[in-house]
Scaffold this active site. Structure first.
Site, PDB file in Angstrom:
ATOM      1  N   ASP A 150       2.490  -5.448   7.301  1.00  9.03           N
ATOM      2  CA  ASP A 150       2.493  -6.756   7.964  1.00  9.03           C
ATOM      3  C   ASP A 150       3.870  -7.088   8.540  1.00  9.03           C
ATOM      4  O   ASP A 150       4.832  -6.310   8.395  1.00  9.03           O
ATOM      5  CB  ASP A 150       2.036  -7.811   6.932  1.00  9.03           C
ATOM      6  CG  ASP A 150       1.265  -8.959   7.562  1.00  9.03           C
ATOM      7  OD1 ASP A 150       1.301  -9.114   8.789  1.00  9.03           O
ATOM      8  OD2 ASP A 150       0.632  -9.726   6.790  1.00  9.03           O
ATOM      9  N   GLU A 183       1.157  -6.416  13.298  1.00  9.26           N
ATOM     10  CA  GLU A 183       2.149  -7.396  13.766  1.00  9.26           C
ATOM     11  C   GLU A 183       1.563  -8.304  14.835  1.00  9.26           C
ATOM     12  O   GLU A 183       2.281  -8.892  15.619  1.00  9.26           O
ATOM     13  CB  GLU A 183       3.494  -6.761  14.125  1.00  9.26           C
ATOM     14  CG  GLU A 183       3.475  -5.709  15.179  1.00  9.26           C
ATOM     15  CD  GLU A 183       3.295  -6.300  16.567  1.00  9.26           C
ATOM     16  OE1 GLU A 183       2.143  -6.235  17.061  1.00  9.26           O
ATOM     17  OE2 GLU A 183       4.271  -6.811  17.138  1.00  9.26           O
ATOM     18  N   GLY A 185       0.002  -8.185  17.529  1.00  5.08           N
ATOM     19  CA  GLY A 185       0.098  -8.009  18.980  1.00  5.08           C
ATOM     20  C   GLY A 185       1.334  -8.643  19.587  1.00  5.08           C
ATOM     21  O   GLY A 185       1.514  -8.624  20.802  1.00  5.08           O
ATOM     22  N   ASP A 205      -4.689 -13.850  13.099  1.00  8.38           N
ATOM     23  CA  ASP A 205      -5.774 -13.678  12.123  1.00  8.38           C
ATOM     24  C   ASP A 205      -7.122 -14.222  12.620  1.00  8.38           C
ATOM     25  O   ASP A 205      -7.192 -15.240  13.297  1.00  8.38           O
ATOM     26  CB  ASP A 205      -5.416 -14.395  10.811  1.00  8.38           C
ATOM     27  CG  ASP A 205      -4.304 -13.676  10.075  1.00  8.38           C
ATOM     28  OD1 ASP A 205      -3.751 -12.704  10.610  1.00  8.38           O
ATOM     29  OD2 ASP A 205      -3.982 -14.105   8.951  1.00  8.38           O
TER      30      ASP A 205
HETATM   31  C1  GLA Z   1      -1.113 -12.009   7.632  1.00  6.94           C
HETATM   32  C2  GLA Z   1      -2.099 -10.953   8.085  1.00  6.94           C
HETATM   33  C3  GLA Z   1      -3.405 -11.147   7.342  1.00  6.94           C
HETATM   34  C4  GLA Z   1      -3.170 -11.050   5.839  1.00  6.94           C
HETATM   35  C5  GLA Z   1      -2.126 -12.066   5.417  1.00  6.94           C
HETATM   36  C6  GLA Z   1      -1.698 -11.874   3.972  1.00  6.94           C
HETATM   37  O1  GLA Z   1      -1.520 -13.273   8.022  1.00  6.94           O
HETATM   38  O2  GLA Z   1      -2.290 -11.014   9.468  1.00  6.94           O
HETATM   39  O3  GLA Z   1      -4.371 -10.190   7.759  1.00  6.94           O
HETATM   40  O4  GLA Z   1      -2.753  -9.752   5.531  1.00  6.94           O
HETATM   41  O5  GLA Z   1      -0.951 -11.974   6.212  1.00  6.94           O
HETATM   42  O6  GLA Z   1      -0.734 -12.769   3.579  1.00  6.94           O
END
Ligand code: GLA
Length: 408
Positions: A150, A183, A185, A205
Site C-alpha cells: 500500500d 497506490e 493510480g 477504494d
Molecule cells: C487502503 C487500501 C485498501 C486497504 C486499506 C487498509 O485504503 O487501498 O484496499 O488495504 O488501505 O488500511
C-alpha cells in the site's frame, strides 16, 4: 528446457538499492483470484477468521472454481522486535503466521499479506519503509505467496522507486510472490508497474454501492459504476503477468443480487483480479453462485488475457466486448439505470473490431452461437436478431461461440 524458458520470462531490472529484482511472470499469467479480508472485516481480521475462511473457500467450491490466494489485509501487524523483525499482533494471531500459512497451504490455498511502502500502514501499523529486505525475508520464512503493498504515509517517496525496492527485496528473499501494487493510480502505475509487479490498483477504494461516492474527509471511496468508469483508457496496459486492478470485489457485501451479478460480470470483462471481499463463512447461496459461476470466471481467466472494452452506449445501456481464445467473444450488456431496458441487436448489421488486440467479431461473415452465462441457456445464433430485456442494475452476459464452417 523449462529452466531456460523460466529464465527468459524473468524481467530484469535494477532496484533503487542496486539489488536486481526478478519478476516471475508465470505467477499471474491470468488475473489472480482469491479473497481479501479488508472489504468486510477491516481491522477485525484474526487467525480464526482466516482459518474459517480457508475452510469456507474449499467447502463453497471456490478453490475448485479457481480462487487461490487468501490475503490478510491491514492490521495483522504487531510491533517490531528488538532486531526490527515484524511480529504479528499477538492477540489476533497468537499462533503466528508460519502456522497459519501451513494451515492455508494444507487446504490447497496460498497465503497473502499486506504491507505499506511508507513508515506506517493506512491502519496505522508499522509499514515496511527502511525494513523492506527484512520484511521480505520474514514473509519468505513464514511461507507467504502474495504481497499487497500500500501507499499510506509515503510523503517524499518516489512511487516507482519504492515499489522497485520491495520487488528487489522479494527477489532477494528467494520465494516467488505475487506482488500487488496498491497506490490507487496516483502515480500512473500502469506506466511502470509491469516490470515490478503483477497487478496495480487503478483507483481509490471501492465501496459496496452501485453509483455512489462515499466521502471520508480527505479521500473518497467509490461505487461499482464509478470505479468502472475510471478504467477508461487503461486496457492497453494489461496482459498476461500484469493486470489493471479495479479493486477487490464487494459481491455479497450488501448490494442487490442484480448489482452483485453486474459487478462480477464487469470485473470479468475487465480481466480484473477476482478477489472476493465478503464473509465467506456466512454468504448466501445467491452470493456463492455468483462468485463460482465458472463460465463467467472463464471469461476473466481467458488465456489471451485481453481486457474487454466498451463498444457502444445506448441510453442507460452499455455494450462491452472481450475477445476470447478460439475466436469466441464475451459480450456484456450493462444496464446502469434502475429501470428495465429493452434491447434489440441485429448482429449482421456490423462487425465489431478490437483494433488494439487486432481481433474482429465478423458477424456479417461468420456465425456465433449465443450462450447466456447467467441462465446457462443458448439464445440461438447471430444469424437472427436478438431481443432482450435487461432488469435495472443488471446485465446480460453471453459468450459468442464461434461456429466453424466448411471454409475454416
Ligand atoms: C487502503 C487500501 C485498501 C486497504 C486499506 C487498509 O485504503 O487501498 O484496499 O488495504 O488501505 O488500511
Amino acid at each position: 528446457m523449462r529452466g531456460i524458458v523460466g529464465a527468459l520470462a524473468m524481467v530484469l531490472l535494477s532496484g533503487a538499492t542496486g539489488v536486481q529484482a526478478q519478476k516471475c511472470e508465470e505467477l499471474a499469467l491470468t488475473p489472480p483470484m482469491g479473497w481479501n479480508s479488508w472489504n468486510h472485516f477491516e481491522c477485525t481480521v484474526s487467525e480464526s477468521i482466516v482459518r474459517e475462511t480457508a475452510d469456507a473457500m474449499v467447502a463453497a467450491g471456490m478453490r475448485d472454481a479457481g480462487y487461490r490466494y487468501l490475503v490478510i489485509d491491514d492490521c495483522w501487524q504487531g510491533e517490531r522486535d528488538a532486531d526490527g523483525f515484524i511480529q504479528p499482533d499477538p492477540e489476533r494471531f497468537p499462533s503466528g503466521m508460519k502456522a497459519l500459512a501451513e494451515y492455508v497451504h494444507s487446504k490447497g490455498l496460498k497465503l497473502g499479506l499486506y504491507s505499506d511502502a511508507g513508515w506506517t500502514t493506512c491502519g496505522h501499523r508499522p509499514g515496511s519503509r527502511g525494513h523492506e529486505f527484512q520484511d521480505a525475508l520474514t514473509y519468505a520464512r513464514w511461507g507467504v505467496d502474495y504481497l499487497k503493498y500500500d501507499w499510506c504515509d509515503t510523503d517524499g517517496l518516489n512511487a516507482e522507486g519504492a515499489y522497485q525496492t520491495m520487488a528487489a527485496a522479494l527477489t532477494a528473499a528467494g520465494r516467488p510472490v505475487v506482488f500487488g501494487i496498491c497506490e490507487w493510480g496516483d502515480n500512473r502505475p500502469w506506466e511502470w508497474g509491469k516490470a515490478i509487479g503483477h497487478l496495480w490498483r487503478t483507483t481509490g477504494d471501492i465501496a459496496p454501492c452501485w453509483d455512489c461516492e462515499v466521502d471520508h474527509g480527505d479521500w473518497s471511496s467509490w461505487g461499482v459504476l464509478r470505479i468502472l468508469d475510471m478504467q477508461e483508457g487503461l486496457r492497453v496496459h494489461a496482459g498476461p503477468g500484469h493486470w489493471n486492478d479495479p479493486d477487490m470485489m464487494e459481491v455479497g457485501n450488501g448490494m442487490s443480487e442484480a448489482e452483485d451479478r453486474a459487478h462480477f460480470s464487469m470485473w470479468a470483462m475487465l480481466a480484473a483480479p477476482l478477489i472476493a471481499g465478503n464473509d465467506l463463512t456466512t454468504m448466501s447461496e445467491p452470493t456463492r453462485s455468483i462468485l463460482t459461476n465458472r463460465e463467467v470466471i472463464a471469461v476473466d481467466q481467458d488465456p489471451l488475457g485481453i481486457q474487454g472494452f466498451k463498444y457502444a452506449t445506448d441510453g442507460a445501456l452499455e455494450l462491452w466486448f472481450k475477445p476470447l481464445e478460439g475466436g469466441d467473444w464475451a459480450m456484456c450488456v450493462l444496464n446502469r439505470s434502475a429501470s428495465s431496458q429493452r434491447l434489440e441487436l441485429v448482429w449482421q448489421d456490423e462487425d465489431v473490431a478490437d483494433e488494439l488486440a487486432d481481433r474482429q467479431a465478423l458477424f456479417k461473415a461468420r456465425l456465433y452461437r449465443i450462450h447466456d452465462l447467467w441462465t446457462g441457456n443458448d439464445l440461438g445464433t447471430t444469424r437472427r436478431p436478438m431481443k432482450a430485456e435487461i432488469a435495472g442494475h443488471d446485465v446480460l452476459m453471453v459468450r459468442l461461440v464461434r461456429v466453424l464452417d466448411a471454409n475454416d
